[in-house]
Design a protein around this motif. Structure first.
Motif, short mmCIF file in Angstrom:
data_model
loop_
_atom_site.label_atom_id
_atom_site.label_comp_id
_atom_site.label_asym_id
_atom_site.label_seq_id
_atom_site.Cartn_x
_atom_site.Cartn_y
_atom_site.Cartn_z
N TYR A 128 -7.28 -11.06 2.83
CA TYR A 128 -7.03 -9.92 1.96
C TYR A 128 -6.37 -10.38 0.66
N TYR A 129 -6.75 -9.71 -0.40
CA TYR A 129 -6.03 -9.79 -1.67
C TYR A 129 -5.46 -8.41 -1.94
N MET A 130 -4.12 -8.32 -2.17
CA MET A 130 -3.49 -7.04 -2.44
C MET A 130 -2.77 -7.08 -3.78
N LYS A 131 -2.99 -6.03 -4.57
CA LYS A 131 -2.30 -5.88 -5.85
C LYS A 131 -1.42 -4.64 -5.78
N ASP A 132 -0.10 -4.83 -5.90
CA ASP A 132 0.84 -3.72 -5.94
C ASP A 132 0.86 -3.20 -7.37
N ASN A 133 0.31 -2.03 -7.59
CA ASN A 133 0.15 -1.51 -8.95
C ASN A 133 1.47 -1.13 -9.60
N GLU A 134 2.46 -0.72 -8.81
CA GLU A 134 3.74 -0.30 -9.38
C GLU A 134 4.63 -1.50 -9.69
N ALA A 135 4.65 -2.48 -8.80
CA ALA A 135 5.49 -3.66 -9.00
C ALA A 135 4.79 -4.75 -9.79
N SER A 136 3.49 -4.55 -10.05
CA SER A 136 2.68 -5.56 -10.78
C SER A 136 2.76 -6.92 -10.10
N ASP B 231 -9.74 -0.88 -0.43
CA ASP B 231 -8.84 0.22 -0.08
C ASP B 231 -7.88 0.45 -1.23
N TYR B 232 -8.00 1.62 -1.87
CA TYR B 232 -7.11 1.99 -2.96
C TYR B 232 -6.20 3.12 -2.52
N LEU B 233 -4.90 3.00 -2.82
CA LEU B 233 -3.93 4.04 -2.49
C LEU B 233 -3.03 4.26 -3.70
N GLY B 234 -2.82 5.50 -4.07
CA GLY B 234 -1.91 5.83 -5.16
C GLY B 234 -1.31 7.20 -4.96
N GLY B 235 0.00 7.32 -5.15
CA GLY B 235 0.63 8.62 -4.96
C GLY B 235 2.02 8.65 -5.56
N SER B 236 2.65 9.82 -5.47
CA SER B 236 3.99 9.99 -6.03
C SER B 236 4.71 11.13 -5.34
N PHE B 237 6.04 11.03 -5.30
CA PHE B 237 6.93 12.10 -4.86
C PHE B 237 7.82 12.47 -6.03
N GLU B 238 8.14 13.74 -6.15
CA GLU B 238 8.90 14.22 -7.31
C GLU B 238 10.32 13.67 -7.35
N GLN C 298 -6.42 -3.05 -2.01
CA GLN C 298 -6.66 -4.21 -1.17
C GLN C 298 -8.15 -4.52 -1.15
N ILE C 299 -8.45 -5.80 -1.23
CA ILE C 299 -9.83 -6.28 -1.08
C ILE C 299 -9.84 -7.22 0.12
N GLY C 300 -10.66 -6.91 1.10
CA GLY C 300 -10.68 -7.71 2.31
C GLY C 300 -12.06 -8.26 2.63
#
Length: 364
Positions: free
Chosen positions: A94-102, A49-56, A71-73
């Motif tokens: 599950y293994y989760m990687k927060d891409n923004e917080a590294s 499960d990949y999620l990526g987004g942004s607000f202005e 997330q890999i489950g």
């Protein structure tokens, strides 16, 4: 797939955006396989499960908000069948990687269920304890509450466990029942909360107390659920269900916008060859929300107030006539009690509504 180790596979990509230059991408993939063992199969589900987004911008500033993780489950489960007893033993990892917080983290949840036939189909006891890592998204929030602002902080919910026990079965050949008690422990559960009404910022369409943000808290939920379904024959179906809730929260004053009671009734009736009718009634109990207003003298000071949203009842009915295999006419009435209740704070629903029309089925 038939007669293969891989049972199935599912894939989805969704792009979600709005008029405020917000954007979100989500890609999910899952597959289910049976791993042969000496005395059975180990059924295993793999998830990505990949999620990526942004607000202005954020609600109180001009900083851009970016969020994302993947997330890999792995969810293995082994079933034990013993006469009237069925047990499913499993875990969710599950293994989760927060891409923004590294940052990365591992999660392990129980996934154990069991059922026992006490009296054939008449009385079946069941229970379980299950947990999950729930991926929250802008799309999901906007689907549940269309008035969320494009300034959300988005993170997953850690549902540590959902423990439940219940009884189900049949009271007769055409009447079934289900009674269940639940206790759910969740970290970072998302709660909708009314945004502060701003007096010292440019009008942007969502900062006048007319939008909602998301706050997170550790919430424990206890609920009691009951349901009865009646299938007299192919021409008449009736279902009644109700659920009572209590909440224990860590930091927030209330479990914002979560009801203390819900009930519903649905009915479908094929009167004869041509006429058909139905009804859908539902009741939602009291909820709480908190509004705030920028201080009249000090822009840094907010004036806050808690509002109780009254419980409401809504009833909808429909009636139709099937002229032939292709043509039908129908009429619907929604909110026939004409209640002007508030589903969300500051948002009153429409009153009594009528709709009539016709349908045509093409025969190719």
């Amino acid at each position: 797939f038939d007669d293969r180790i891989i049972n199935d596979g599912r894939m989805r990509f969704r792009r979600f955006a709005d008029d405020f230059d917000s954007g979100e991408n989500r890609f999910t993939f899952s597959t289910n396989v049976d791993i042969p063992l000496n005395d059975g199969d180990l059924n295993t589900t793999f998830k990505f499960d990949y999620l990526g987004g942004s607000f202005e911008q954020s609600y109180f500033g001009s900083d851009k908000i970016e969020y994302g993780n993947f997330q890999i489950g792995v969810i293995p489960s082994y079933q034990i069948l013993e006469d009237d007893l069925t047990v499913n033993l499993g875990v969710s990892a599950y293994y989760m990687k927060d891409n923004e917080a590294s940052k990365n983290k591992f999660y392990i949840f129980p996934k154990v269920t069991a059922s026992y036939r006490l009296v054939d189909e008449i009385l079946i006891s069941y229970g379980g304890i299950e947990g999950d890592l729930i991926q929250n998204s802008y799309y999901d929030f906007a689907t549940k509450n269309p008035f969320v602002s494009p300034t959300l902080f988005i993170m997953p919910t850690d549902q540590q466990y959902n423990a439940y026990v219940g009884l189900k079965g049949k009271l007769s050949n055409n009447m079934s029942y289900n009674i269940r008690g639940n206790y759910i422990a969740e970290n970072n559960k998302a709660l909708f909360k009314n945004n502060t009404q701003r007096n010292y910022s440019p009008e942007n369409g969502y900062n006048q107390g007319n939008s909602f943000g998301v706050v997170y808290d550790d919430v424990n939920t206890f609920s009691l659920f009951g349901e009865i379904n009646v299938d007299v024959n192919r021409n008449f179906n009736l279902g009644i269900k109700a659920e009572y809730f209590t909440y224990t929260i860590e930091d927030q004053e209330k479990a914002w916008n979560l009801p203390d009671f819900e009930a519903s009734l649905f009915m479908d009736f094929q009167i004869d060859k041509h006429w058909f009718a139905g009804a859908n009634l539902f009741y939602v109990g009291e909820r709480f929300d908190q509004g705030s207003l920028e201080g009249a003298l000090d822009p840094e000071a907010d004036l806050t107030f808690t509002m109780a949203l009254e419980s409401y009842f809504d009833a909808n009915v429909h009636l139709g006539y099937r002229i032939n295999d292709q043509w039908s006419v129908y009429a619907k009435a929604n909110n026939i009690a004409n209640q002007d209740y508030k589903r969300w704070m500051n948002f009153q629903v429409q009153g009594l509504q009528f709709l009539a029309g016709t349908t045509y089925k093409f025969d190719f």
